[in-house]
Enzyme design. Structure first.
Site, PDB file in Angstrom:
ATOM      1  N   LYS A  49      18.382  56.732  71.778  1.00 32.92           N
ATOM      2  CA  LYS A  49      18.016  58.083  71.351  1.00 32.92           C
ATOM      3  C   LYS A  49      18.978  59.134  71.876  1.00 32.92           C
ATOM      4  O   LYS A  49      19.258  60.111  71.182  1.00 32.92           O
ATOM      5  CB  LYS A  49      16.586  58.415  71.766  1.00 32.92           C
ATOM      6  CG  LYS A  49      16.360  58.624  73.254  1.00 32.92           C
ATOM      7  CD  LYS A  49      14.934  59.007  73.539  1.00 32.92           C
ATOM      8  CE  LYS A  49      14.687  59.191  75.017  1.00 32.92           C
ATOM      9  NZ  LYS A  49      15.432  60.308  75.589  1.00 32.92           N
ATOM     10  N   THR A  50      19.484  58.966  73.101  1.00 33.39           N
ATOM     11  CA  THR A  50      20.421  59.955  73.642  1.00 33.39           C
ATOM     12  C   THR A  50      21.697  59.977  72.825  1.00 33.39           C
ATOM     13  O   THR A  50      22.274  61.037  72.570  1.00 33.39           O
ATOM     14  CB  THR A  50      20.732  59.650  75.121  1.00 33.39           C
ATOM     15  OG1 THR A  50      19.505  59.588  75.856  1.00 33.39           O
ATOM     16  CG2 THR A  50      21.612  60.731  75.726  1.00 33.39           C
ATOM     17  N   ASP A 234      14.085  66.624  72.825  1.00 36.15           N
ATOM     18  CA  ASP A 234      14.002  65.265  73.353  1.00 36.15           C
ATOM     19  C   ASP A 234      12.605  65.027  73.925  1.00 36.15           C
ATOM     20  O   ASP A 234      11.936  65.966  74.358  1.00 36.15           O
ATOM     21  CB  ASP A 234      15.060  65.096  74.451  1.00 36.15           C
ATOM     22  CG  ASP A 234      15.228  63.644  74.878  1.00 36.15           C
ATOM     23  OD1 ASP A 234      14.740  62.747  74.172  1.00 36.15           O
ATOM     24  OD2 ASP A 234      15.868  63.415  75.922  1.00 36.15           O
ATOM     25  N   GLU A 235      12.165  63.765  73.931  1.00 37.50           N
ATOM     26  CA  GLU A 235      10.868  63.363  74.511  1.00 37.50           C
ATOM     27  C   GLU A 235       9.719  64.207  73.943  1.00 37.50           C
ATOM     28  O   GLU A 235       8.856  64.702  74.680  1.00 37.50           O
ATOM     29  CB  GLU A 235      10.905  63.493  76.046  1.00 37.50           C
ATOM     30  CG  GLU A 235      12.004  62.680  76.723  1.00 37.50           C
ATOM     31  CD  GLU A 235      11.742  61.189  76.758  1.00 37.50           C
ATOM     32  OE1 GLU A 235      10.771  60.741  76.113  1.00 37.50           O
ATOM     33  OE2 GLU A 235      12.522  60.478  77.403  1.00 37.50           O
ATOM     34  N   GLN A 265       5.231  55.751  73.933  1.00 39.90           N
ATOM     35  CA  GLN A 265       5.553  55.990  75.337  1.00 39.90           C
ATOM     36  C   GLN A 265       4.970  57.310  75.843  1.00 39.90           C
ATOM     37  O   GLN A 265       5.471  57.892  76.798  1.00 39.90           O
ATOM     38  CB  GLN A 265       7.068  55.977  75.556  1.00 39.90           C
ATOM     39  CG  GLN A 265       7.706  54.619  75.268  1.00 39.90           C
ATOM     40  CD  GLN A 265       9.164  54.575  75.682  1.00 39.90           C
ATOM     41  OE1 GLN A 265       9.512  54.565  76.858  1.00 39.90           O
ATOM     42  NE2 GLN A 265      10.040  54.550  74.698  1.00 39.90           N
ATOM     43  N   ARG A 611      10.877  48.098  80.264  1.00 36.35           N
ATOM     44  CA  ARG A 611      11.900  48.432  81.263  1.00 36.35           C
ATOM     45  C   ARG A 611      12.798  47.229  81.535  1.00 36.35           C
ATOM     46  O   ARG A 611      13.863  47.371  82.126  1.00 36.35           O
ATOM     47  CB  ARG A 611      11.266  48.855  82.591  1.00 36.35           C
ATOM     48  CG  ARG A 611      10.362  50.084  82.585  1.00 36.35           C
ATOM     49  CD  ARG A 611      10.962  51.262  81.905  1.00 36.35           C
ATOM     50  NE  ARG A 611      10.555  51.309  80.513  1.00 36.35           N
ATOM     51  CZ  ARG A 611      11.148  52.051  79.585  1.00 36.35           C
ATOM     52  NH1 ARG A 611      12.178  52.809  79.904  1.00 36.35           N
ATOM     53  NH2 ARG A 611      10.717  52.037  78.339  1.00 36.35           N
TER      54      ARG A 611
END
Length: 749
Positions: A49-50, A234-235, A265, A611
């Protein structure tokens, strides 16, 4: 790039795509090039995503759709903003000067300083930290006659912060509730008035004042709506109501709003995050494009398949399925153990084995659901000499509440411990202020005596104010009583008495901040830890040695943290201990929030699994000592959500959750103990996790117990049944005392 009043026009070009597009997969490229109109990018864990956010910024600039000053990009942390800026500048080959890139608060404060006078502030206003906020709330509450012991300032501040997170100024609050006897709203109003008087704002005000400015002065709102042609977030799943309202207002004109997030998430509802913001995006922004990023670049196929099957059980999600082209890797290993201590031993041994095979400790993480779980791992690792770090918080014995509790116990054990005396003499608050402490220190130094002795002398004189003298005398009386009890009661019982009678436990029970329940759990875990030692002196010596060893660690270390703290991180190897009903999913979350709580707990489990890059281990214990009480436990329902094709069971004999008919065809790899061969219903009752609707066996199935029966329990030893009711036995154990256990965990002696 020079600025003008209007946006540049995108030129027509037949040149090959720039490098920042060539490096993207098809879904990522669609997300980057869909620059016009509202776009929601559902970015699964590890899907880049970044990269998409920075490439999208670069694309807008490269195609001259806007100047940097006409773009706002919002992140949740300063670290993320810095990383995004650095990546962007590498892509475009120059500094991104003028770009509005930062956290919600950083961008909001820029706007607020330009228009502070609209909300009664001056541009040089101060931003208060938490300590300043608490001090101000205490002042206002005291002026209102609010009893601080009953209604702590932290609880009132928590209510004020929740109102601000929802974008509610005092005049917009319609349900003030019963906090502070219904006076919380009045305190909020006076708190805001006081902030204005001293030209200050808190963090919640930054966005709240922005909303007020935009609503009171439409021409100012129009200015920013015209300025910000493109907005990137973002997020997005972690936004609260105030952030959502702020974004929606700014995007009114051009509607070029791109939100990147993952509904799977969303794990911060306790901080005010509203998952509904992302779930209703299409309704809020008609015609929005939805782009799903599903190709994962982090984890193996087995880990992704297990995580995807787990999260698919949630109803409140937009839906996506992660996949990867990576090698198959190892299955998710499920490990059943007898108790929490054995779980810590097994994980420690497994980490040492991985280390011998060349795995770096820095690529190993243990992710727990609750902070109190770290203690067993910390003590095990210290005994093993295995280096570790606690991420996102202090080590167990370094936590504030643990240090406070230890100070009380040290002072009971050693009356001359001035450091302990000074730490707790006014914790919780007893009205013993700075002047009293200065007088104590002065006498102690001049007479070369301890602070405790100085206090005993001063309360017999008129040098202190009557209120301080009375409080100090009461504290010394309590200490004397506890020291007397130390010779008469077990040290674990003494610790509980001290924490209760001192008011320390009640202080945290009255605290309504999100971390207060965790602090109470840690205090209970501290008392439980003491049970492993013969006396208080032995325990305090142990803690001193633990702290000394902990301070010497460094270099390559295992990471130990809560799953919440692991968001955004990744490791080659991840251990997920404590997957048991009541612990994970957390019982308090289920009790308070029902199905919404369960779904957030499942999202948290999904975050934990994703993770892991190469190996993921999930473990559960049949028995766990929680806050000093042994409890028989059932494996988490989340284990039942993990597909057999992508998991491998490695349970101790008798602890296989798919045994005893729960998963036909798998019984051959299970070798039950002699007891369990006689009692197959034990495995059914303990480990019914393959299907959530499996009905437990009737109470006392197979073997009947009655009052007076002599029985044997693997953990507690021999005992006599007092009562038998509904499958539960009250047993007086010869060594462990009275316990309540399930009948399935004992056999007749």
């Amino acid at each position: 790039m020079p600025e003008t009043d209007s946006a540049p026009v995108a030129p027509v070009s037949a040149t090959p795509p720039p490098p920042y597009l060539a490096e993207l997969n098809d879904a990522q490229r669609r997300a980057v090039e869909a620059v016009d109109g509202p776009v929601l990018v559902l970015a699964g864990a590890g899907t880049g995503k970044t990269r998409v956010l920075t490439a999208r910024l670069a694309h807008i600039l490269a195609t001259r759709r806007a100047w940097p000053s006409q773009i706002v990009a919002v992140t949740f942390t300063n670290k993320a903003a810095l990383e995004m800026r650095e990546r962007l500048e590498r892509l475009i080959g120059q500094a991104a000067e003028g770009l509005w890139l930062g956290t919600f608060h950083a961008i909001a404060v820029r706007i607020l300083r330009r228009h502070a006078e609209v909300v009664g502030l001056r541009p040089n206003f101060t931003i208060l930290d938490t300590d300043d906020q608490l001090r101000l709330v205490k002042q206002v509450a005291a002026a209102e006659g609010v009893d601080e012991k009953r209604w702590p300032a932290r609880a009132i501040l928590g209510a004020i912060e929740r109102w601000k997170d929802r974008g509610l100024a005092p005049d917009k609050v319609t349900d003030p509730g019963n906090l502070a006897d219904g006076r919380a709203l009045k305190i909020y109003r006076q708190y805001q008035e006081r902030l204005q008087t001293v030209n200050a704002a808190d963090f919640g005000d930054l966005l709240l004042h922005n909303l007020t400015i935009f609503q009171m002065r439409p021409e100012i709102a129009a200015e920013y709506q015209e300025r910000f042609r493109y907005i990137l977030v973002d997020e997005y799943q972690d936004t609260n109501v105030a952030q959502y309202l702020w974004l929606r207002l700014l995007a009114q004109k051009y509607k070029n709003l791109c939100c990147v997030g993952d509904d799977d998430q969303s794990i911060y509802s306790w901080r005010g995050a509203e998952i509904g913001n992302i779930l209703r995006f299409e309704k809020d922004f008609p015609g929005a494009q939805i782009v799903r990023l599903e190709q994962n670049y982090r984890s193996t196929p087995h880990i992704l398949a297990a995580a995807s099957a787990l999260i698919a059980k949630n109803a409140g999600r937009l839906g996506k399925t992660l996949w990867t082209t990576a090698n198959e890797g190892e299955r998710v290993l499920l490990r059943g153990v007898w108790d929490g201590e054995e779980e810590a031993r097994w994980i420690g041994d497994e980490i040492e084995s991985l280390q011998r095979k060349g795995e770096r400790l820095s690529q190993v993480a243990i992710l727990v659901r609750a902070g109190f779980q770290t203690r067993e791992f910390e003590e095990r690792f210290i005994n093993m000499g295995l280096a570790y770090r606690v991420v996102g918080g202090p080590r167990f014995y370094e936590r504030q509440e643990i240090r406070d509790a230890l100070a009380y116990l040290r002072l009971v054990h050693q009356p001359a411990d001035d450091f302990a005396f000074e730490r707790v003499v006014n914790t919780p608050r007893r009205g013993i202020g700075t002047q009293t402490l200065q007088a104590l220190h002065h006498l102690a130094r001049s007479a070369r005596i301890s602070l405790g002795e100085a206090a005993a002398r001063l309360i017999a004189t008129d040098e202190l104010k009557p209120a301080a003298r009375k409080s100090l005398g009461g504290f010394l009386t309590d200490l004397a009583r506890w020291r007397g009890l130390a010779q008469a009661v077990p040290h674990t019982e003494l610790a509980q008495i001290v924490l209760d009678e001192s008011g320390y436990t009640a202080m945290w029970q009255a605290d309504k901040s999100p971390d207060a329940p965790g602090r109470l759990e840690n205090l209970k875990e501290l008392v439980a830890a003491m049970d492993e030692f013969e006396n208080l002196a032995g325990f305090l010596d142990h803690v001193s040695l633990v702290m000394e060893n902990a301070g010497q660690s460094g270099g390559d270390m295992v990471s130990l943290m809560t799953v919440h703290s692991a968001k955004g991180l990744e490791f080659d190897v991840v251990f997920l201990p404590g997957w048991e009903e009541g612990l994970f999913p957390n019982q308090r979350s289920l009790d308070e929030h029902g199905m919404k709580g369960l779904e957030e707990e499942r999202r948290l489990a999904y975050v934990g699994l994703t993770r892991a890059r190469q190996r993921a281990y999930v473990s559960y214990a049949a028995n766990r000592r929680i806050h000093g009480q042994w409890q028989t436990t059932l494996p988490s329902r989340f284990i039942a959500d993990l597909p057999q094709d992508h998991t491998e069971m490695n349970a101790e004999p008798g602890l296989h959750p798919r045994a005893a008919g729960l998963a036909p065809g798998l019984e051959e790899d299970w070798q039950p103990t002699p007891l369990l061969r006689r009692r197959p219903e034990l495995a059914r009752l303990l480990m019914q996790t393959r299907h959530q609707d499996v009905t437990p066996p009737p109470p006392n199935a197979g073997v009947k117990f009655a009052a007076g029966d002599r029985v044997f329990h693997r953990k507690f030893g021999l005992g006599t049944v007092r009562t038998a009711e509904g499958g539960k036995l009250s047993i007086a154990f010869d060594q462990a005392g009275d316990k309540m256990v399930m009948d399935s965990f004992v056999e007749k002696a």
